[in-house]
Design a protein around this motif. Structure first.
Motif, PDB file in Angstrom:
ATOM      1  N   GLY A 125       0.751  -1.198  -0.060  1.00 15.56           N
ATOM      2  CA  GLY A 125       0.155   0.044   0.033  1.00 15.56           C
ATOM      3  C   GLY A 125       0.760   1.327  -0.115  1.00 15.56           C
ATOM      4  N   ASP A 126       0.544   2.211   0.949  1.00 12.81           N
ATOM      5  CA  ASP A 126       1.284   3.227   0.958  1.00 12.81           C
ATOM      6  C   ASP A 126       2.435   3.457   2.032  1.00 12.81           C
ATOM      7  N   MET A 127       2.545   2.365   2.704  1.00 15.82           N
ATOM      8  CA  MET A 127       3.439   2.354   3.843  1.00 15.82           C
ATOM      9  C   MET A 127       4.255   0.937   3.429  1.00 15.82           C
ATOM     10  N   PRO A 128       5.575   0.947   3.425  1.00 11.57           N
ATOM     11  CA  PRO A 128       6.581  -0.117   3.265  1.00 11.57           C
ATOM     12  C   PRO A 128       6.317  -1.119   4.671  1.00 11.57           C
ATOM     13  N   LYS A 129       6.529  -2.162   4.194  1.00 11.60           N
ATOM     14  CA  LYS A 129       6.289  -3.546   5.191  1.00 11.60           C
ATOM     15  C   LYS A 129       7.088  -3.393   6.585  1.00 11.60           C
ATOM     16  N   LYS A 130       8.323  -2.705   6.430  1.00  8.20           N
ATOM     17  CA  LYS A 130       9.015  -2.648   7.416  1.00  8.20           C
ATOM     18  C   LYS A 130       8.680  -1.739   8.539  1.00  8.20           C
ATOM     19  N   TYR A 131       7.774  -0.722   8.188  1.00  8.65           N
ATOM     20  CA  TYR A 131       7.203   0.178   9.069  1.00  8.65           C
ATOM     21  C   TYR A 131       5.919  -0.243   9.709  1.00  8.65           C
ATOM     22  N   ARG A 132       5.517  -1.503   9.442  1.00 11.85           N
ATOM     23  CA  ARG A 132       4.045  -1.827   9.818  1.00 11.85           C
ATOM     24  C   ARG A 132       4.268  -2.637  11.207  1.00 11.85           C
ATOM     25  N   ASP A 133       3.255  -2.793  11.609  1.00  7.49           N
ATOM     26  CA  ASP A 133       3.458  -3.483  13.139  1.00  7.49           C
ATOM     27  C   ASP A 133       3.800  -5.055  12.597  1.00  7.49           C
ATOM     28  N   THR A 134       4.533  -5.590  13.822  1.00  8.18           N
ATOM     29  CA  THR A 134       5.087  -6.946  13.785  1.00  8.18           C
ATOM     30  C   THR A 134       3.588  -7.800  13.972  1.00  8.18           C
ATOM     31  N   GLU A 135       3.778  -9.022  14.006  1.00  9.90           N
ATOM     32  CA  GLU A 135       2.814 -10.068  14.350  1.00  9.90           C
ATOM     33  C   GLU A 135       2.585  -9.930  15.902  1.00  9.90           C
ATOM     34  N   GLU A 136       3.733  -9.723  16.542  1.00 10.99           N
ATOM     35  CA  GLU A 136       3.498  -9.762  18.156  1.00 10.99           C
ATOM     36  C   GLU A 136       2.600  -8.702  18.549  1.00 10.99           C
ATOM     37  N   GLU A 137       2.940  -7.606  17.974  1.00 12.39           N
ATOM     38  CA  GLU A 137       2.209  -6.101  18.239  1.00 12.39           C
ATOM     39  C   GLU A 137       0.596  -6.302  17.822  1.00 12.39           C
ATOM     40  N   LEU A 138       0.442  -7.085  16.538  1.00 13.39           N
ATOM     41  CA  LEU A 138      -0.805  -7.261  15.982  1.00 13.39           C
ATOM     42  C   LEU A 138      -1.542  -8.174  17.046  1.00 13.39           C
ATOM     43  N   GLU A 139      -1.005  -9.153  17.362  1.00 13.09           N
ATOM     44  CA  GLU A 139      -1.820 -10.166  18.261  1.00 13.09           C
ATOM     45  C   GLU A 139      -2.087  -9.364  19.425  1.00 13.09           C
ATOM     46  N   ALA A 140      -1.123  -8.499  20.062  1.00 13.57           N
ATOM     47  CA  ALA A 140      -1.437  -7.730  21.322  1.00 13.57           C
ATOM     48  C   ALA A 140      -2.597  -6.899  21.088  1.00 13.57           C
ATOM     49  N   GLU A 141      -2.596  -6.049  19.966  1.00  7.28           N
ATOM     50  CA  GLU A 141      -3.816  -5.267  19.608  1.00  7.28           C
ATOM     51  C   GLU A 141      -4.990  -6.014  19.533  1.00  7.28           C
ATOM     52  N   ILE A 142      -5.066  -7.020  18.745  1.00  7.71           N
ATOM     53  CA  ILE A 142      -6.479  -7.850  18.845  1.00  7.71           C
ATOM     54  C   ILE A 142      -6.682  -8.321  20.081  1.00  7.71           C
ATOM     55  N   ALA A 143      -5.776  -8.774  21.099  1.00  9.22           N
ATOM     56  CA  ALA A 143      -6.177  -9.078  22.527  1.00  9.22           C
ATOM     57  C   ALA A 143      -6.857  -8.061  23.078  1.00  9.22           C
ATOM     58  N   ALA A 144      -6.382  -6.752  23.041  1.00 13.10           N
ATOM     59  CA  ALA A 144      -7.151  -5.798  23.981  1.00 13.10           C
ATOM     60  C   ALA A 144      -8.151  -5.084  23.402  1.00 13.10           C
ATOM     61  N   LEU A 145      -8.708  -5.624  22.235  1.00 12.26           N
ATOM     62  CA  LEU A 145     -10.200  -5.292  21.669  1.00 12.26           C
ATOM     63  C   LEU A 145     -11.160  -5.877  22.314  1.00 12.26           C
ATOM     64  N   GLU A 146     -12.428  -5.217  22.409  1.00 15.98           N
ATOM     65  CA  GLU A 146     -13.487  -5.800  22.780  1.00 15.98           C
ATOM     66  C   GLU A 146     -14.098  -6.803  21.891  1.00 15.98           C
ATOM     67  N   LYS A 147     -14.458  -7.807  22.352  1.00 13.80           N
ATOM     68  CA  LYS A 147     -15.088  -8.938  21.414  1.00 13.80           C
ATOM     69  C   LYS A 147     -16.521  -9.157  21.586  1.00 13.80           C
ATOM     70  N   ILE A 148     -17.201  -8.726  22.639  1.00 16.08           N
ATOM     71  CA  ILE A 148     -18.487  -8.740  22.806  1.00 16.08           C
ATOM     72  C   ILE A 148     -19.317  -7.258  22.863  1.00 16.08           C
ATOM     73  N   ILE A 149     -20.362  -7.197  22.298  1.00 16.90           N
ATOM     74  CA  ILE A 149     -21.123  -6.144  22.450  1.00 16.90           C
ATOM     75  C   ILE A 149     -22.234  -6.315  23.558  1.00 16.90           C
ATOM     76  N   GLU A 150     -22.361  -5.581  24.494  1.00 14.94           N
ATOM     77  CA  GLU A 150     -23.027  -5.811  25.828  1.00 14.94           C
ATOM     78  C   GLU A 150     -24.595  -5.630  25.421  1.00 14.94           C
ATOM     79  N   GLY A 151     -25.335  -6.349  26.166  1.00 14.19           N
ATOM     80  CA  GLY A 151     -26.868  -6.173  26.078  1.00 14.19           C
ATOM     81  C   GLY A 151     -27.136  -4.999  26.546  1.00 14.19           C
ATOM     82  N   GLY A 152     -28.232  -4.389  25.836  1.00 15.40           N
ATOM     83  CA  GLY A 152     -28.592  -2.980  26.128  1.00 15.40           C
ATOM     84  C   GLY A 152     -27.815  -1.767  25.705  1.00 15.40           C
TER      85      GLY A 152
END
Length: 229
Positions: A125-152
């Protein structure tokens, strides 16, 4: 004299004259010959009866309403139309129960996971691959995301995915074709996601009515401008 095997009365001229003079015997023979049909006549008769029967069936099948009702309708072989959504853009909705977020918490549009297409010079894309997040950083980012929309949780309907667009459904959806409701949640931490209709309750439809009225007025103005030109 050697016996010839013929009845003796056939050798006797008086017997022959007696048979020829017997009117009852000759009449019975002629009646039997007349009553015996030929094979060709029987075949013609059977063929005529068959053709008449077929013509009668064709006439009844095409004209009589009761017989016409027995014929399968051409539309019966077609697939039934997909179900239509009861929600409209602008509806205020509330989650009935906890809802799983698509794409491991990134939502239907996979927000924040775009890497762009790879180009020939080795960049993404517009950014070279070396400037993108590593796989470890992506896994940590996904783990920090909300996985469930609470009722209400509350949100606004911003789009409808019809059942005919089943190929665009969320990846974890299975089963029969059905419409999906795209909701923008009030909580800024929650991404836009597509939700099942059975998981939502409509709380307000005033905004949807306003949007429909605005669209109709815009269409009327456009028609009037076309007529004036």
């Amino acid at each position: 004299a050697e016996p010839t095997g013929e009845p003796f009365w056939l050798k006797c001229p008086s017997s022959l004259r007696a048979l020829q003079g017997n009117g009852f015997a000759s009449a019975s023979l002629r009646t039997r010959a007349a009553m015996r049909p030929s094979r060709q006549g029987a075949a013609l008769c059977a063929r005529g009866l068959l053709l008449g029967f077929v013509a009668l069936l064709t006439l009844l099948w095409g004209n009589v309403p009761s017989c016409r009702a027995l014929r399968p309708h051409p539309r019966l072989n077609r697939a039934p139309p997909p179900p239509q959504s009861t929600f409209r853009c602008g509806d205020r909705v509330t989650a009935k129960c906890p809802i799983m977020i698509t794409n491991n918490g990134r939502g239907y549009l996979n927000e924040g996971a775009g890497i762009g297409p790879e180009v020939r010079n080795g960049q993404f894309g517009d950014m070279p691959k070396k400037y993108r997040d590593t796989e470890e950083e992506l896994e940590a980012e996904i783990a920090a995301l909300e996985k469930i929309i609470e009722g209400g949780s509350e949100g606004t309907v911003v789009g409808i995915i019809d059942a005919g667009e089943w190929m665009n459904r969320p990846r974890h959806w299975k089963g029969k074709r059905r419409p999906g409701v795209m909701v923008s949640w009030d909580d800024a931490e929650l991404p836009i996601d597509v939700v099942e209709e059975v998981d939502l309750d409509v709380s307000d439809r005033s905004m949807a009515d306003e949007l429909i009225a605005q669209r109709k007025s815009a269409q009327a103005e456009k028609r009037s401008s076309w007529k004036s030109t």
